[in-house]
Scaffold this motif. Structure first.
Motif, PDB file in Angstrom:
ATOM      1  N   LEU A  58       0.851  -1.049  -0.114  1.00  0.00           N
ATOM      2  CA  LEU A  58       0.033  -0.259  -0.065  1.00  0.00           C
ATOM      3  C   LEU A  58       0.805   1.317  -0.058  1.00  0.00           C
ATOM      4  N   VAL A  59       1.092   1.814  -1.059  1.00  0.00           N
ATOM      5  CA  VAL A  59       2.215   3.071  -1.356  1.00  0.00           C
ATOM      6  C   VAL A  59       1.610   3.785  -2.555  1.00  0.00           C
ATOM      7  N   PRO A  60       1.734   4.936  -2.470  1.00  0.00           N
ATOM      8  CA  PRO A  60       2.437   6.127  -1.591  1.00  0.00           C
ATOM      9  C   PRO A  60       1.320   6.512  -0.502  1.00  0.00           C
ATOM     10  N   TRP A  61       0.098   5.564  -0.018  1.00  0.00           N
ATOM     11  CA  TRP A  61      -0.463   5.965   1.220  1.00  0.00           C
ATOM     12  C   TRP A  61      -1.219   4.435   1.456  1.00  0.00           C
ATOM     13  N   PRO A  62      -1.313   4.266   2.644  1.00  0.00           N
ATOM     14  CA  PRO A  62      -2.187   2.986   3.116  1.00  0.00           C
ATOM     15  C   PRO A  62      -3.576   3.524   3.459  1.00  0.00           C
ATOM     16  N   ASN A  63      -4.576   2.754   3.549  1.00  0.00           N
ATOM     17  CA  ASN A  63      -5.910   2.881   3.991  1.00  0.00           C
ATOM     18  C   ASN A  63      -6.636   4.023   3.075  1.00  0.00           C
ATOM     19  N   LEU A  81     -11.057   7.934  -7.406  1.00  0.00           N
ATOM     20  CA  LEU A  81     -11.853   7.423  -6.270  1.00  0.00           C
ATOM     21  C   LEU A  81     -12.071   5.963  -6.214  1.00  0.00           C
ATOM     22  N   THR A  82     -10.994   5.165  -5.755  1.00  0.00           N
ATOM     23  CA  THR A  82     -11.023   3.798  -6.114  1.00  0.00           C
ATOM     24  C   THR A  82     -11.789   2.848  -5.089  1.00  0.00           C
ATOM     25  N   GLU A  83     -12.545   3.592  -4.194  1.00  0.00           N
ATOM     26  CA  GLU A  83     -13.486   2.958  -3.212  1.00  0.00           C
ATOM     27  C   GLU A  83     -14.825   3.882  -3.577  1.00  0.00           C
ATOM     28  N   PRO A  84     -15.253   3.746  -4.644  1.00  0.00           N
ATOM     29  CA  PRO A  84     -16.444   4.811  -5.178  1.00  0.00           C
ATOM     30  C   PRO A  84     -17.634   4.694  -3.934  1.00  0.00           C
ATOM     31  N   GLU A  85     -17.738   3.579  -3.556  1.00  0.00           N
ATOM     32  CA  GLU A  85     -18.995   3.529  -2.919  1.00  0.00           C
ATOM     33  C   GLU A  85     -18.859   4.158  -1.452  1.00  0.00           C
ATOM     34  N   ARG A  86     -17.697   4.713  -1.093  1.00  0.00           N
ATOM     35  CA  ARG A  86     -17.524   5.436   0.265  1.00  0.00           C
ATOM     36  C   ARG A  86     -17.098   6.739  -0.154  1.00  0.00           C
ATOM     37  N   GLY A  87     -16.691   6.904  -1.708  1.00  0.00           N
ATOM     38  CA  GLY A  87     -16.188   8.215  -2.053  1.00  0.00           C
ATOM     39  C   GLY A  87     -14.675   8.560  -1.538  1.00  0.00           C
ATOM     40  N   ASN A  88     -14.080   7.347  -1.589  1.00  0.00           N
ATOM     41  CA  ASN A  88     -12.645   7.570  -1.070  1.00  0.00           C
ATOM     42  C   ASN A  88     -11.374   7.015  -2.164  1.00  0.00           C
ATOM     43  N   ALA A  89     -10.370   7.463  -1.837  1.00  0.00           N
ATOM     44  CA  ALA A  89      -9.098   6.762  -2.707  1.00  0.00           C
ATOM     45  C   ALA A  89      -8.501   5.803  -1.636  1.00  0.00           C
ATOM     46  N   ILE A  90      -8.196   4.565  -1.969  1.00  0.00           N
ATOM     47  CA  ILE A  90      -7.800   3.656  -0.898  1.00  0.00           C
ATOM     48  C   ILE A  90      -6.590   2.606  -1.609  1.00  0.00           C
ATOM     49  N   HIS A  91      -5.788   2.531  -0.625  1.00  0.00           N
ATOM     50  CA  HIS A  91      -4.509   1.623  -0.604  1.00  0.00           C
ATOM     51  C   HIS A  91      -3.603   2.004  -1.562  1.00  0.00           C
ATOM     52  N   GLY A  92      -3.544   3.156  -2.049  1.00  0.00           N
ATOM     53  CA  GLY A  92      -2.351   3.621  -2.728  1.00  0.00           C
ATOM     54  C   GLY A  92      -2.665   3.538  -4.423  1.00  0.00           C
ATOM     55  N   LEU A  93      -1.363   3.376  -5.134  1.00  0.00           N
ATOM     56  CA  LEU A  93      -1.547   3.338  -6.441  1.00  0.00           C
ATOM     57  C   LEU A  93      -1.105   2.305  -7.263  1.00  0.00           C
ATOM     58  N   LEU A  94      -0.620   1.198  -6.597  1.00  0.00           N
ATOM     59  CA  LEU A  94       0.309  -0.007  -7.055  1.00  0.00           C
ATOM     60  C   LEU A  94      -0.277  -1.304  -7.051  1.00  0.00           C
ATOM     61  N   ARG A  95      -1.495  -1.317  -6.654  1.00  0.00           N
ATOM     62  CA  ARG A  95      -2.105  -2.496  -6.157  1.00  0.00           C
ATOM     63  C   ARG A  95      -2.303  -3.409  -7.512  1.00  0.00           C
ATOM     64  N   SER A 149      11.661  16.677  -8.200  1.00  0.00           N
ATOM     65  CA  SER A 149      12.387  18.101  -7.752  1.00  0.00           C
ATOM     66  C   SER A 149      11.821  18.610  -6.513  1.00  0.00           C
ATOM     67  N   ARG A 150      10.706  18.158  -5.959  1.00  0.00           N
ATOM     68  CA  ARG A 150      10.436  18.683  -4.733  1.00  0.00           C
ATOM     69  C   ARG A 150      10.156  17.657  -3.804  1.00  0.00           C
ATOM     70  N   ARG A 151       9.863  18.145  -2.376  1.00  0.00           N
ATOM     71  CA  ARG A 151       9.773  17.327  -1.290  1.00  0.00           C
ATOM     72  C   ARG A 151       8.211  16.808  -1.422  1.00  0.00           C
ATOM     73  N   VAL A 152       8.013  15.566  -1.125  1.00  0.00           N
ATOM     74  CA  VAL A 152       6.560  15.041  -1.033  1.00  0.00           C
ATOM     75  C   VAL A 152       6.449  14.183   0.299  1.00  0.00           C
ATOM     76  N   PRO A 153       5.418  14.164   0.816  1.00  0.00           N
ATOM     77  CA  PRO A 153       4.942  13.240   1.848  1.00  0.00           C
ATOM     78  C   PRO A 153       4.546  12.200   1.412  1.00  0.00           C
ATOM     79  N   PHE A 154       4.526  10.991   2.226  1.00  0.00           N
ATOM     80  CA  PHE A 154       3.879   9.807   1.612  1.00  0.00           C
ATOM     81  C   PHE A 154       3.894   8.782   3.085  1.00  0.00           C
ATOM     82  N   GLY A 155       2.898   7.528   2.923  1.00  0.00           N
ATOM     83  CA  GLY A 155       2.952   6.659   3.955  1.00  0.00           C
ATOM     84  C   GLY A 155       3.236   5.172   2.832  1.00  0.00           C
ATOM     85  N   LEU A 156       3.504   4.364   3.866  1.00  0.00           N
ATOM     86  CA  LEU A 156       3.380   2.788   3.513  1.00  0.00           C
ATOM     87  C   LEU A 156       2.819   1.921   4.186  1.00  0.00           C
TER      88      LEU A 156
END
Length: 309
Positions: A58-63, A81-95, A149-156
């Motif tokens: 789960l990257v660049p963000w979990p949950n 919105l990869t969890e459209p039924e709840r209107g969320n983006a879920i579990h990153g971009l590489l699943r 070329s810029r700082r970025v926050p992420f989670g895993l």
């Protein structure tokens, strides 16, 4: 004519002695880990996609990210919105994309994938994951490099379903090295307030909570090594009535752990996911425990599975 590629892509097997693991090309996920025929993670058929995010990276963000919206240095970002039924983006971009194998030996496989600049994610990242097995169990090392070329926050985070051998989930006990819980709203599974102390049955988690009739989809925080832990690792576990089972260990940066009890895991029924995370749900908005990666910066951390008993 070539054989049809399974839904989870090519399968990469690694082994050391009696320890054996299978990694998928799609999502670079853990599809199974066993020692001497005893399963220590749930598995599924290769010809179907990973059920319930089993084994996912789960990257660049979990949950979840609420509404798929966040901002970088004041610039609004809109994720799909990869969890459209709840209107969320879920579990990153590489699943759901195939990863590239960089190295594959008898006991190790190293895969990498690029997160390119795209709607909702303005900084390119190079990610890699190395799975290895030895006499101690399975070790997984994640690396993230900022190519922008810029700082970025992420989670895993990761989404393993640890399994105490052949014992039914309802016969098992869950232990967490966590000290608080993040309340969620019941509709969108997003944070509804600040972390609170463990209460009720949750107070049993550090010492062991029987999983029979327990249903969770809950983020726990304050995960930390025990003061006397010689390796300084965060340690969770799932064990059977005899104390046999599996430990989910992680580097201290994994200060969060999501627990999800699945009711109908294929071929298994009840199963439990114990998901080490570096940050809580919706961290791209709250900023809590995000990792800040400078241009050309690299971050790395480990987790793993170790048989117990």
């Amino acid at each position: 004519m070539t054989d049809e590629i399974p839904a989870s892509g090519r399968q990469f097997e690694i082994a050391h002695g009696d320890a054996h693991a299978v990694i998928t090309e799609v999502g670079a996920g853990l599809r199974g880990f066993h020692v001497d025929g005893v399963p220590y993670s749930e598995t599924y058929e290769a010809d179907r996609p990973a059920p319930a995010a089993a084994g996912a990276v789960l990257v660049p963000w979990p949950n979840r990210v609420a509404d798929g919206r966040w901002s970088l240095e004041g610039e609004p970002q809109q994720l799909a919105l990869t969890e459209p039924e709840r209107g969320n983006a879920i579990h990153g971009l590489l699943r759901h994309i195939p990863w590239t194998v960089s190295e594959h030996t008898d006991s190790t496989v190293l895969l990498h994938a690029m997160i390119p600049v795209q709607p909702g994610w303005p900084v390119p990242l190079l990610t890699s994951v190395e799975y290895s097995v030895d006499e101690h169990g399975l070790t997984v090392r994640h690396t993230v490099e900022n190519l922008g070329s810029r700082r970025v926050p992420f989670g895993l985070g990761v989404h393993p379903y640890p399994r105490a051998g052949h014992a039914a989930t309802d016969e098992c006990t869950l232990r967490l090295a966590a000290s608080n819980v993040l309340p969620l709203d019941g509709e969108r599974m997003l944070p509804s307030g600040p972390p609170r102390e463990l209460a009720g049955a949750e107070q049993q988690l550090p010492g062991g909570l029987a999983l029979r009739d327990v249903w969770l989809d809950t983020p726990f925080g304050g995960a930390a090594p025990a003061p006397d832990d010689p390796a300084g690792l965060v340690r969770h576990s799932v064990t059977d009535p005899n104390g046999h089972g599996v430990q989910v260990w992680a580097d201290p940066v994994f200060t969060w752990v999501q627990v999800y009890t699945a009711g109908e895991f294929p071929g298994r029924g009840r199963a439990v996911a114990v998901e080490p995370m570096t940050c809580p749900p919706d961290a791209l908005n709250s900023g809590v425990d995000l990792i800040e990666l400078e241009p050309a910066g690299t971050w790395s951390a480990r987790w793993g599975l170790r048989p117990l008993g």
